[in-house]
Design a protein around this motif. Structure first.
Motif, PDB file in Angstrom:
ATOM      1  N   GLY A 179       0.829  -1.106   0.043  1.00 34.64           N
ATOM      2  CA  GLY A 179      -0.033  -0.033   0.017  1.00 34.64           C
ATOM      3  C   GLY A 179       0.622   1.098  -0.040  1.00 34.64           C
ATOM      4  N   ALA A 180       0.301   2.294  -0.665  1.00 39.69           N
ATOM      5  CA  ALA A 180       1.103   3.435  -0.479  1.00 39.69           C
ATOM      6  C   ALA A 180      -0.079   4.710  -0.559  1.00 39.69           C
ATOM      7  CB  ALA A 180       1.819   3.716  -1.875  1.00 39.69           C
ATOM      8  N   THR A 181       0.507   5.689   0.372  1.00 38.55           N
ATOM      9  CA  THR A 181      -0.351   7.059   0.177  1.00 38.55           C
ATOM     10  C   THR A 181       0.702   8.213  -0.277  1.00 38.55           C
ATOM     11  OG1 THR A 181      -1.258   6.264   2.109  1.00 38.55           O
ATOM     12  CG2 THR A 181      -1.599   8.632   1.667  1.00 38.55           C
ATOM     13  N   LEU A 182       0.086   8.746  -1.259  1.00 39.24           N
ATOM     14  CA  LEU A 182       0.775   9.997  -1.850  1.00 39.24           C
ATOM     15  C   LEU A 182       0.319  11.398  -1.629  1.00 39.24           C
ATOM     16  CD1 LEU A 182       1.599   7.409  -3.729  1.00 39.24           C
ATOM     17  CD2 LEU A 182       2.735   9.319  -5.172  1.00 39.24           C
ATOM     18  N   LEU A 183       0.633  12.344  -1.197  1.00 34.79           N
ATOM     19  CA  LEU A 183       0.067  13.568  -0.865  1.00 34.79           C
ATOM     20  C   LEU A 183       0.839  14.569  -1.797  1.00 34.79           C
ATOM     21  CD1 LEU A 183       0.090  13.045   3.061  1.00 34.79           C
ATOM     22  CD2 LEU A 183      -1.916  13.021   1.608  1.00 34.79           C
ATOM     23  N   TRP A 184       0.064  15.463  -2.109  1.00 34.32           N
ATOM     24  CA  TRP A 184       0.667  16.620  -2.860  1.00 34.32           C
ATOM     25  C   TRP A 184      -0.029  17.749  -2.230  1.00 34.32           C
ATOM     26  CZ3 TRP A 184      -0.960  12.285  -5.348  1.00 34.32           C
ATOM     27  CH2 TRP A 184      -0.202  11.497  -6.149  1.00 34.32           C
ATOM     28  N   ASP A 185       0.777  18.917  -2.371  1.00 33.35           N
ATOM     29  CA  ASP A 185       0.201  20.206  -1.577  1.00 33.35           C
ATOM     30  C   ASP A 185      -0.834  20.743  -2.630  1.00 33.35           C
ATOM     31  OD1 ASP A 185       2.030  20.296   0.497  1.00 33.35           O
ATOM     32  OD2 ASP A 185       3.806  21.517  -0.716  1.00 33.35           O
ATOM     33  N   ARG A 186      -0.849  20.531  -3.990  1.00 29.77           N
ATOM     34  CA  ARG A 186      -1.579  21.065  -4.449  1.00 29.77           C
ATOM     35  C   ARG A 186      -2.281  19.918  -5.743  1.00 29.77           C
ATOM     36  NH1 ARG A 186       2.672  23.550  -5.476  1.00 29.77           N
ATOM     37  NH2 ARG A 186       2.931  23.135  -7.657  1.00 29.77           N
ATOM     38  N   GLY A 187      -3.407  19.823  -5.822  1.00 27.13           N
ATOM     39  CA  GLY A 187      -4.156  18.882  -6.619  1.00 27.13           C
ATOM     40  C   GLY A 187      -3.565  19.037  -8.215  1.00 27.13           C
ATOM     41  N   GLU A 188      -3.230  19.959  -8.840  1.00 23.07           N
ATOM     42  CA  GLU A 188      -2.643  20.041 -10.069  1.00 23.07           C
ATOM     43  C   GLU A 188      -1.346  19.429 -10.148  1.00 23.07           C
ATOM     44  OE1 GLU A 188      -1.822  24.152  -8.380  1.00 23.07           O
ATOM     45  OE2 GLU A 188      -3.560  22.765  -8.597  1.00 23.07           O
ATOM     46  N   ILE A 221      -2.863   3.813  -2.934  1.00 22.51           N
ATOM     47  CA  ILE A 221      -2.815   2.785  -3.979  1.00 22.51           C
ATOM     48  C   ILE A 221      -2.743   1.556  -2.874  1.00 22.51           C
ATOM     49  CG2 ILE A 221      -1.074   1.849  -5.537  1.00 22.51           C
ATOM     50  CD1 ILE A 221      -0.235   4.760  -5.831  1.00 22.51           C
ATOM     51  N   LEU A 222      -3.487   0.662  -3.270  1.00 25.88           N
ATOM     52  CA  LEU A 222      -3.357  -0.752  -2.542  1.00 25.88           C
ATOM     53  C   LEU A 222      -3.243  -1.865  -3.607  1.00 25.88           C
ATOM     54  CD1 LEU A 222      -6.217  -0.218  -0.020  1.00 25.88           C
ATOM     55  CD2 LEU A 222      -3.946   0.011   0.227  1.00 25.88           C
ATOM     56  N   GLY A 223      -2.325  -2.923  -3.318  1.00 29.92           N
ATOM     57  CA  GLY A 223      -2.296  -3.928  -4.432  1.00 29.92           C
ATOM     58  C   GLY A 223      -1.934  -5.109  -3.680  1.00 29.92           C
ATOM     59  N   VAL A 235       7.485  -2.065  -8.333  1.00 28.24           N
ATOM     60  CA  VAL A 235       6.428  -1.291  -7.960  1.00 28.24           C
ATOM     61  C   VAL A 235       6.920  -0.171  -6.830  1.00 28.24           C
ATOM     62  CG1 VAL A 235       4.381  -1.576  -6.353  1.00 28.24           C
ATOM     63  CG2 VAL A 235       4.465  -3.171  -8.017  1.00 28.24           C
ATOM     64  N   LEU A 236       7.812  -0.523  -5.686  1.00 34.21           N
ATOM     65  CA  LEU A 236       8.177   0.466  -4.925  1.00 34.21           C
ATOM     66  C   LEU A 236       9.167   1.490  -5.646  1.00 34.21           C
ATOM     67  CD1 LEU A 236       8.798  -1.972  -1.693  1.00 34.21           C
ATOM     68  CD2 LEU A 236       6.966  -0.353  -2.297  1.00 34.21           C
ATOM     69  N   ARG A 237      10.006   1.125  -6.487  1.00 34.60           N
ATOM     70  CA  ARG A 237      10.756   2.150  -7.066  1.00 34.60           C
ATOM     71  C   ARG A 237       9.850   2.982  -8.175  1.00 34.60           C
ATOM     72  NH1 ARG A 237      16.174   1.273  -8.548  1.00 34.60           N
ATOM     73  NH2 ARG A 237      16.014  -0.898  -7.724  1.00 34.60           N
ATOM     74  N   SER A 238       8.861   2.404  -8.761  1.00 32.17           N
ATOM     75  CA  SER A 238       7.991   3.275  -9.785  1.00 32.17           C
ATOM     76  C   SER A 238       7.296   4.272  -8.610  1.00 32.17           C
ATOM     77  CB  SER A 238       6.919   2.344 -10.266  1.00 32.17           C
ATOM     78  OG  SER A 238       6.106   3.116 -10.820  1.00 32.17           O
ATOM     79  N   LEU A 239       6.938   3.894  -7.671  1.00 33.93           N
ATOM     80  CA  LEU A 239       6.023   4.747  -6.660  1.00 33.93           C
ATOM     81  C   LEU A 239       6.983   5.873  -6.139  1.00 33.93           C
ATOM     82  CD1 LEU A 239       3.991   2.329  -4.498  1.00 33.93           C
ATOM     83  CD2 LEU A 239       3.171   3.747  -6.126  1.00 33.93           C
ATOM     84  N   THR A 240       8.244   5.607  -5.855  1.00 38.52           N
ATOM     85  CA  THR A 240       9.196   6.413  -5.432  1.00 38.52           C
ATOM     86  C   THR A 240       9.662   7.470  -6.491  1.00 38.52           C
ATOM     87  OG1 THR A 240      10.127   4.549  -3.922  1.00 38.52           O
ATOM     88  CG2 THR A 240      11.520   6.780  -4.579  1.00 38.52           C
ATOM     89  N   THR A 291       4.726   4.117   2.377  1.00 42.57           N
ATOM     90  CA  THR A 291       4.316   2.777   1.815  1.00 42.57           C
ATOM     91  C   THR A 291       4.457   1.889   3.034  1.00 42.57           C
ATOM     92  OG1 THR A 291       6.849   2.286   1.329  1.00 42.57           O
ATOM     93  CG2 THR A 291       5.669   3.395  -0.478  1.00 42.57           C
ATOM     94  N   ARG A 292       3.978   0.588   2.571  1.00 45.68           N
ATOM     95  CA  ARG A 292       3.557  -0.404   3.413  1.00 45.68           C
ATOM     96  C   ARG A 292       3.725  -1.669   2.652  1.00 45.68           C
ATOM     97  NH1 ARG A 292       0.237   3.173   3.645  1.00 45.68           N
ATOM     98  NH2 ARG A 292      -1.596   2.275   2.442  1.00 45.68           N
ATOM     99  N   VAL A 293       4.360  -2.551   3.265  1.00 50.35           N
ATOM    100  CA  VAL A 293       4.603  -3.862   2.733  1.00 50.35           C
ATOM    101  C   VAL A 293       3.957  -4.869   3.629  1.00 50.35           C
ATOM    102  CG1 VAL A 293       6.104  -5.648   1.292  1.00 50.35           C
ATOM    103  CG2 VAL A 293       6.332  -2.919   0.951  1.00 50.35           C
TER     104      VAL A 293
END
Length: 182
Positions: free
Chosen positions: A33-42, A76-78, A95-100, A112-114
């Motif tokens: 699982g992963a959580t990505l957070l951005w300051d702005r939606g765009e 993202i959950l998988g 997967v983890l490299r791509s998310l990073t 991230t969580r594994v």
């Protein structure tokens, strides 16, 4: 049968493969699982965030964007399934490299969580042979193959129960002195 007579009853894990298919190897599974957070939606990149993986693995992924005007969030959950430790490890690394990379290129904060659920497993040949002989002697068709169904119990063997003979096969194995249904 002498080998199984000395040990406790071996457990059978039913799978959806055709009835009588004895798994010689079963898939391992790793959840992530992963959580990505951005300051702005765009700033959030378009989905999907993950790359295509090799055919030697199976991957199911759910990506969902959270509501937010000031801060964008993507969950993202998988789950990855592979028949070898090497393939499972390489797919998880990809997967983890791509998310990073996605997080770094879009200035996201990432968590991230594994969770390693079940390792891939080769069924011991003596169990495969004994089970195949028992099924064949009872008149069931016997096939051998890999199964994408993980077997969390190291003492269990995956057997297909799909098709018309499933009920008869279950009844046979439930009453057999060497086998126990999981």
């Amino acid at each position: 049968m002498a080998g199984l007579a000395r040990m406790a009853r071996a457990r059978i894990l039913p799978t959806s493969e055709p009835a009588g298919t004895v798994a010689t190897r079963t898939a391992g599974v790793a959840g992530f699982g992963a959580t990505l957070l951005w300051d702005r939606g765009e700033s959030a990149p378009p989905t999907p965030t993950l790359p295509a993986l090799p055919r030697t693995v199976r991957c199911s992924v759910v990506e969902s964007d959270g509501p937010g005007e000031e801060e964008a969030r993507r969950e993202i959950l998988g789950e990855i399934r592979a028949l070898t430790e090497r393939d499972l490890g390489l797919a998880l690394e990809t997967v983890l490299r791509s998310l990073t990379v996605a997080a770094a290129l879009s200035d996201a904060l990432m968590e991230t969580r594994v969770l390693r659920v079940t390792p891939p497993k080769a069924t011991p040949s003596r169990i495969v042979q004994t089970l195949a002989l028992d099924l064949w002697r009872a008149g069931f068709p016997v096939r051998f193959g890999r199964s994408w169904t993980p077997v969390p119990d190291p003492a269990a063997v995956a057997v297909g129960f799909g098709g018309a003979q499933a009920h008869q096969l279950a009844r046979f194995l439930e009453t057999h002195p060497s086998w126990e249904m999981s």
